[in-house]
Design a protein around this motif. Structure first.
Motif, mmCIF file in Angstrom:
data_model
loop_
_atom_site.group_PDB
_atom_site.id
_atom_site.type_symbol
_atom_site.label_atom_id
_atom_site.label_comp_id
_atom_site.label_asym_id
_atom_site.label_seq_id
_atom_site.Cartn_x
_atom_site.Cartn_y
_atom_site.Cartn_z
ATOM 1 N N ILE A 76 -0.880 15.627 -6.071
ATOM 2 C CA ILE A 76 -0.404 17.007 -6.148
ATOM 3 C C ILE A 76 -0.367 17.379 -7.628
ATOM 4 N N ASN A 77 -1.180 18.367 -7.990
ATOM 5 C CA ASN A 77 -1.225 18.791 -9.399
ATOM 6 C C ASN A 77 -1.456 20.299 -9.472
ATOM 7 N N GLY A 132 9.142 12.712 -7.805
ATOM 8 C CA GLY A 132 8.624 13.733 -6.914
ATOM 9 C C GLY A 132 7.119 13.583 -6.847
ATOM 10 N N PRO A 133 6.486 14.189 -5.834
ATOM 11 C CA PRO A 133 5.052 13.971 -5.654
ATOM 12 C C PRO A 133 4.157 14.668 -6.691
ATOM 13 N N ALA A 134 4.677 15.686 -7.360
ATOM 14 C CA ALA A 134 3.815 16.451 -8.273
ATOM 15 C C ALA A 134 3.637 15.721 -9.610
ATOM 16 N N ARG A 135 2.524 16.018 -10.256
ATOM 17 C CA ARG A 135 2.178 15.326 -11.500
ATOM 18 C C ARG A 135 3.304 15.415 -12.531
ATOM 19 N N GLN A 136 3.913 16.618 -12.633
ATOM 20 C CA GLN A 136 4.921 16.778 -13.696
ATOM 21 C C GLN A 136 6.264 16.117 -13.364
ATOM 22 N N GLY A 141 0.825 -1.211 0.000
ATOM 23 C CA GLY A 141 0.000 0.000 0.000
ATOM 24 C C GLY A 141 0.852 1.251 0.000
ATOM 25 N N ASP A 142 0.219 2.397 -0.266
ATOM 26 C CA ASP A 142 0.905 3.700 -0.258
ATOM 27 C C ASP A 142 2.061 3.769 -1.248
ATOM 28 N N GLU A 143 1.933 3.068 -2.341
ATOM 29 C CA GLU A 143 2.990 3.056 -3.352
ATOM 30 C C GLU A 143 2.995 4.328 -4.183
ATOM 31 N N GLY A 144 1.857 5.065 -4.154
ATOM 32 C CA GLY A 144 1.727 6.251 -5.003
ATOM 33 C C GLY A 144 0.668 6.037 -6.093
ATOM 34 N N LYS A 145 -0.307 5.182 -5.786
ATOM 35 C CA LYS A 145 -1.392 4.914 -6.761
ATOM 36 C C LYS A 145 -2.142 6.189 -7.104
ATOM 37 N N GLY A 146 -2.341 7.058 -6.070
ATOM 38 C CA GLY A 146 -3.076 8.304 -6.297
ATOM 39 C C GLY A 146 -2.371 9.160 -7.326
ATOM 40 N N LYS A 147 -1.060 9.325 -7.159
ATOM 41 C CA LYS A 147 -0.307 10.142 -8.113
ATOM 42 C C LYS A 147 -0.414 9.565 -9.519
ATOM 43 N N ILE A 148 -0.220 8.257 -9.649
ATOM 44 C CA ILE A 148 -0.207 7.641 -10.983
ATOM 45 C C ILE A 148 -1.615 7.675 -11.597
ATOM 46 N N ASP A 188 3.014 -2.962 -17.143
ATOM 47 C CA ASP A 188 3.872 -1.814 -16.818
ATOM 48 C C ASP A 188 4.123 -1.785 -15.318
ATOM 49 N N LEU A 189 5.312 -1.356 -14.959
ATOM 50 C CA LEU A 189 5.557 -0.987 -13.567
ATOM 51 C C LEU A 189 5.779 0.524 -13.533
ATOM 52 N N ALA A 190 5.230 1.167 -12.519
ATOM 53 C CA ALA A 190 5.513 2.586 -12.267
ATOM 54 C C ALA A 190 6.281 2.644 -10.955
ATOM 55 N N ILE A 191 7.527 3.106 -11.011
ATOM 56 C CA ILE A 191 8.333 3.232 -9.782
ATOM 57 C C ILE A 191 8.197 4.646 -9.250
ATOM 58 N N THR A 192 7.857 4.761 -7.977
ATOM 59 C CA THR A 192 7.707 6.093 -7.375
ATOM 60 C C THR A 192 8.801 6.321 -6.332
ATOM 61 N N LYS A 193 8.974 7.585 -5.996
ATOM 62 C CA LYS A 193 9.865 8.013 -4.915
ATOM 63 C C LYS A 193 11.324 7.626 -5.127
#
Ligand code: GDP
Ligand code: IMO
Ligand code: MG
Length: 421
Positions: free
Chosen positions: A44-45, A412-416, A12-19, A324-329
């Protein structure tokens, strides 16, 4: 029939919201397919910074419908507060819908979640106290109340007349006063007025969208290691967190899900109890927690942290077959002399490379591989080739160990702050 599922590949808390926010720019419908207000999805957008609990992270796309799906459990008071919060920040919630088949989290579920978890004593699950377990238990027991019942007074009264005596008997055993049927009915009347027009037939909404080639995003909750069936039972949530749950809870036939994005953090974090072999205690853990600002979005609890666990991610890939894998942080690891990955566990002297039964998982000792770190700041990097060579090697190693291609790297946490590869 372009349907994408976005799910957590860890705890959990992998950054699903951001992606989800990122991919929702192209979506027509975004569906939260499971879980409830236990989720904390940070986005964050350009509109600001938001912590979503039950509202899909597609809400920031004014052209998309955001749907609380059939597989979810929804606390309507919580939903109302969340909607008010978004509106105060200038985010329109006109396109928010609730499946008529979604289960309601009732006030007794919230109370019973705490009471039953406290009663487990040392074996506590450390739930978020959002009523998740009791609401799903009622669904399986067929004494749940569904959102669609709010539109049918008799159905609602029938459902409550079966559920309430049972729950009041349980509350009494805990020494709690019973809940009043009249007060609950009054509450549901308020809900009917506020949310009635948002309640839709998901089968029709999704079926029509598929017929017309619309883009659908299925937003997961939590991660594979907390899946009710495949996670470290009983230290799990009460719903299906893997992509298969997107089919059931999202009302999308499995053959229509073409893309499955597994979101992974560049290291491990977990909230709640149960075995997390990667967990670092002491100063090493404290340092990583501070670096990653790992405190729960929903409960504020310090998250348990450790190095990347490739055993867990490979297991998640087995169950989800990520396209696909999305790596965050990744940026959180900037400036370290070295980084480590867990490639296997030692369990009672045997090397293990998949997730075993929970009892064995409790004995698992991580086997690490070490790689050189990188010193540059990655948070402003916008292309794969501009990432430090060692950061690229680290991502490629994760990809090789997990067995799935990394197509998104978040710095980073922001969309861009996102690299598309
Ligand atoms: P979710 O539950 O999977 O949506 O994840 P959460 O939102 O609970 O936790 C992820 C946290 O990491 C949030 O605070 C995000 O803003 C933050 N975040 C997401 N991606 C990145 C990233 O690439 N870098 C950094 N530094 N923070 C990130
Ligand atoms: P997102 O969607 C992290 C954990 C709880 C507990 C277990 C069961 O933001 O990743 P529950 O309240 O579901 O009965 O708790 O699951 N948990 C989460 N941990 N992120 C979440 O959501 C979580 N939702 C529940 O800590 O261990
Ligand atoms: Mg979260």
């Amino acid at each position: 029939m372009p349907v994408t599922a976005i799910v957590g590949a860890q705890w959990g808390d992998e950054g699903k919201g951001k992606i989800t926010d990122l991919l929702a720019e192209q979506a027509d419908i975004v569906i939260r397919f499971g879980g409830g207000g236990n989720a904390g999805h940070t986005v964050i957008n350009h509109l600001g910074e938001f912590a979503l609990h039950i509202i899909p992270s597609g809400i920031f796309n004014p052209r998309a419908v955001s749907l609380v799906g059939t597989g979810a459990v929804v606390d309507l008071d919580g939903l109302g507060e969340e909607m008010d919060g978004l509106v105060r920040e200038g985010v329109a919630v006109d396109n928010l819908r609730i499946s008529s088949r979604a289960q309601l989290v009732m006030p007794y579920h919230l109370l019973l979640d705490r009471l039953t978890d406290e009663a487990r004593g040392e074996l506590t699950l450390g739930t978020t106290r959002k009523g998740i377990g009791p609401a799903y238990a009622d669904k399986a027991e067929r004494i749940g109340v569904r959102a669609g019942d709010l539109l049918h007074g008799a159905a609602l009264r029938n459902a409550l007349s079966v559920a309430l005596p049972r729950h009041n008997a349980q509350l009494e055993r805990f020494g709690e006063p019973p809940m009043s049927g009249k007060e609950l009915e009054d509450r549901t009347l308020i809900w009917s007025e506020r949310f009635g027009e948002m309640i839709v037939d998901q089968a029709v909404l999704v079926g029509d969208a598929l017929d017309n080639g619309r883009e659908i995003l299925l937003e997961g909750q939590l991660g594979t290691m907390r899946d009710l069936d495949w996670g470290t039972y009983p230290y799990v949530t009460s719903s299906t967190t893997i992509a298969g749950g997107g089919g059931v809870g999202g009302g999308v036939p499995p053959r229509c899900i073409e893309r499955v994005v597994g979101v992974v953090k560049a290291y491990t974090s977990a909230v709640g109890t149960g075995p997390v072999p990667a967990e670092l205690t002491g100063t090493e853990g404290d340092a990583l927690r501070r670096r990653g600002n790992e405190f729960g979005t929903t409960t504020g609890r310090p998250r348990r942290v450790g190095w990347f666990d490739a055993v867990a991610t490979r297991y998640a890939h087995r169950l989800n077959r990520f396209t696909d894998l999305a790596i965050t942080k990744l940026d959180v690891l900037d400036g370290l002399g070295h980084v480590k990955l867990i490639t296997a566990y030692a369990i009672n002297g045997t090397e293990v490379t998949t997730i075993p039964d929970t009892a064995d998982m409790e004995q698992a000792i991580p086997i690490y591989e070490e790689m050189p770190g990188w010193q540059d700041d990655t948070s402003r990097v916008t292309s794969w080739s501009d990432l430090p060579a060692n950061a690229r090697r680290y991502v490629q190693r994760i990809e090789a160990l997990a067995g799935a291609p990394v197509t998104i790297v978040s710095v980073g946490p922001a969309r861009q702050q996102t690299i598309h590869r």
